[in-house]
Enzyme design. Structure first.
Site, PDB file in Angstrom:
ATOM      1  N   GLU A  96      -0.494  -2.273   5.228  1.00 48.36           N
ATOM      2  CA  GLU A  96       0.479  -2.141   6.327  1.00 48.36           C
ATOM      3  C   GLU A  96       0.258  -0.816   7.032  1.00 48.36           C
ATOM      4  O   GLU A  96       0.363  -0.724   8.248  1.00 48.36           O
ATOM      5  CB  GLU A  96       1.906  -2.237   5.784  1.00 48.36           C
ATOM      6  CG  GLU A  96       2.972  -2.396   6.870  1.00 48.36           C
ATOM      7  CD  GLU A  96       3.270  -1.119   7.618  1.00 48.36           C
ATOM      8  OE1 GLU A  96       3.515  -1.189   8.837  1.00 48.36           O
ATOM      9  OE2 GLU A  96       3.249  -0.039   7.006  1.00 48.36           O
ATOM     10  N   ASP A 119       0.789  -1.238   0.000  1.00 48.71           N
ATOM     11  CA  ASP A 119       0.000   0.000   0.000  1.00 48.71           C
ATOM     12  C   ASP A 119       0.819   1.285   0.000  1.00 48.71           C
ATOM     13  O   ASP A 119       1.974   1.319   0.398  1.00 48.71           O
ATOM     14  CB  ASP A 119      -0.992   0.014   1.175  1.00 48.71           C
ATOM     15  CG  ASP A 119      -0.327  -0.211   2.535  1.00 48.71           C
ATOM     16  OD1 ASP A 119       0.754  -0.831   2.587  1.00 48.71           O
ATOM     17  OD2 ASP A 119      -0.897   0.235   3.549  1.00 48.71           O
TER      18      ASP A 119
END
Ligand code: ZN
Ligand code: ZN
Length: 442
Positions: A169, A102
């Site tokens: 994350e 991400d």
């Protein structure tokens, strides 16, 4: 999730002399040089197409196809947008290598020709420019490079390689989602978990590591301080929540200084204090937002329980009734502390030394940032896990910051611009050597 992490520059550095692993003649460095133009193309693509947490669908699709092309058996949508690639190659240990997928809602200001122009809406409904400001695009590129190297030298190792791409994350929940979706049950259970993270204060070409605790428990706490509002001229008819919240903030300072051992690290920061609307109105509510950090789980419990106790105690002292006690909410989105298993670190160090040389391998203090890689080593199996730091700063930029005393852009900064070529090459080399070293250990 690191934010200002390494911003203060290199901390304690203890140089260790580690004898490089006697590694198989793989000609790895040459092979990585030859593969770099491919990886550079991938890196540029990922950098220009960042996706926010839980929206990493195109990113996951791209990485899944990279692995499938190499002969991995790939499963998608593990933990929402996560992927798992498995390559079985005979008898031997099972090694998991993780990348995160991400990006962040940060407007890129690096001025790079391949800077991100993406605007997107995140899970919280907010639309904003998006950037790989935490370097997860580097992680994915290195991870792909490692898969390409290992797939091309299956005669040099034996065992099972599990490559995972983890979502979200930055929201501290992607790892848990993948584990809850059967990562260790549906796929070969690893003997070791490995990951790396770029470091915004370390020159490219260097690797840093911590043995034992590496990153902190990160908790967010919301406190709603209730009061009884009224006219600013008649405070005696009110219970002023601004005064009460101020007393709570001051009292919270004693948690770290007076309640936990001076030898145990901890942080309680009130990062946000909001209440009131006008000079002459006493409001009936103040909202506080805290970040709470620790390594040890007992210290974490002490701090969180202490926050509840102090908030309530101060309200009692102000004469509020039970229905007006502060509402203390510990958020579900949390990151547990990351512990690098010392025996695994010891086994990985010779490989890292052989990849970058002793002079470029640095032991550093743990930091108070967080990483949800911690989750993989915290299940009942207590699988040995190790995450290390990959230097990402251009050497000239680094030298300039030292000579001029200027700060380097931290992770999550709109100006964070890793030096792709030396960073990616070093990452592929270091991680491939580490995996090979573990596969080939007697
Ligand atoms: Zn981050
Ligand atoms: Zn990160």
């Amino acid at each position: 999730v690191f934010k200002t992490l390494f911003h203060t520059g290199l901390m304690t550095t203890a140089m260790l002399i580690i004898s490089p692993a006697v590694h198989a003649e793989t000609g790895l460095e040459n092979k990585i040089d030859k593969d770099y133009s491919y990886l550079e193309g991938l890196y540029t693509h990922l950098h220009q197409n960042p996706e926010l947490s839980f929206f990493e669908t195109k990113t996951a699709e791209r990485l899944a196809s990279e692995l499938a092309d190499l002969g991995f058996i790939v499963t998608e949508e593990v933990g929402k947008t996560g992927i798992v690639g498995v390559m079985e190659n005979g008898e031997g240990p099972t090694i998991l290598v993780r990348t995160d997928l991400d990006a962040l809602p940060v407007p890129e200001q690096t001025g790079l020709s391949y800077a991100s122009q993406v605007i997107a809406t995140g899970v919280d409904g907010t639309t904003s420019p998006v950037m790989h400001a935490c370097g997860h695009d580097v992680h994915m590129t290195v991870w792909t490079g490692v898969a390409r190297q290992l797939a091309s030298m299956k005669d040099k190792w034996q065992g099972t390689l599990v490559m995972i791409g983890q979502p979200a994350e930055e929201r501290g929940s992607g790892a848990r989602l993948m584990l809850n979706d059967g990562l260790y049950e549906r796929f070969p259970k690893p003997d070791y978990n490995l990951a790396l993270h770029v470091n915004s204060a370390l020159p490219a070409g260097k690797i840093a590591y911590s043995k034992g605790y590496a990153l902190a428990n990160v908790d967010s706490v919301d406190i709603t301080v209730q009061g009884i509002g009224g006219h600013g001229a008649y405070p005696n008819t009110t219970k002023d929540p601004v005064v009460l919240a101020s007393q709570i903030v001051v009292a919270l300072q004693t948690l770290v200084s007076r309640e936990i051992s001076p030898l145990d690290p901890g942080v309680v920061t009130v990062g946000s204090f909001h209440g009131g609307s006008k000079h002459n109105i006493i409001s009936d509510e103040v909202k506080l937002q805290l970040t709470v950090r620790s390594y040890d789980d007992d210290v974490r419990d002490k701090l969180l329980n202490g926050i509840k106790r102090i908030a309530k105690g101060q309200a009692i002292s102000a004469g509020l009734s039970e229905d007006k006690y502060p509402i203390v909410k510990i958020k579900d989105e949390r990151t547990p502390s990351t512990f690098n298993t010392p025996s695994l670190v010891d086994r990985a160090l010779p490989s890292l030394a052989s990849a970058v040389g002793n002079e470029n391998l640095i032991e550093v203090d743990p930091v108070m940032g967080g990483e949800d890689f911690s989750e993989y080593g915290r299940t009942a199996d207590k699988i040995p896990s190790f995450i290390f730091w990959l230097g990402a700063v251009n050497e000239e930029v680094y030298a300039q910051s030292l000579s001029q005393g200027t700060a380097l852009p931290s992770l999550h900064s709109p100006f964070f611009a890793p030096d792709p070529e030396p960073t990616i090459k070093t990452g592929v080399n270091a991680m491939t050597e580490t995996v090979l070293g573990l596969f080939n250990a007697p």
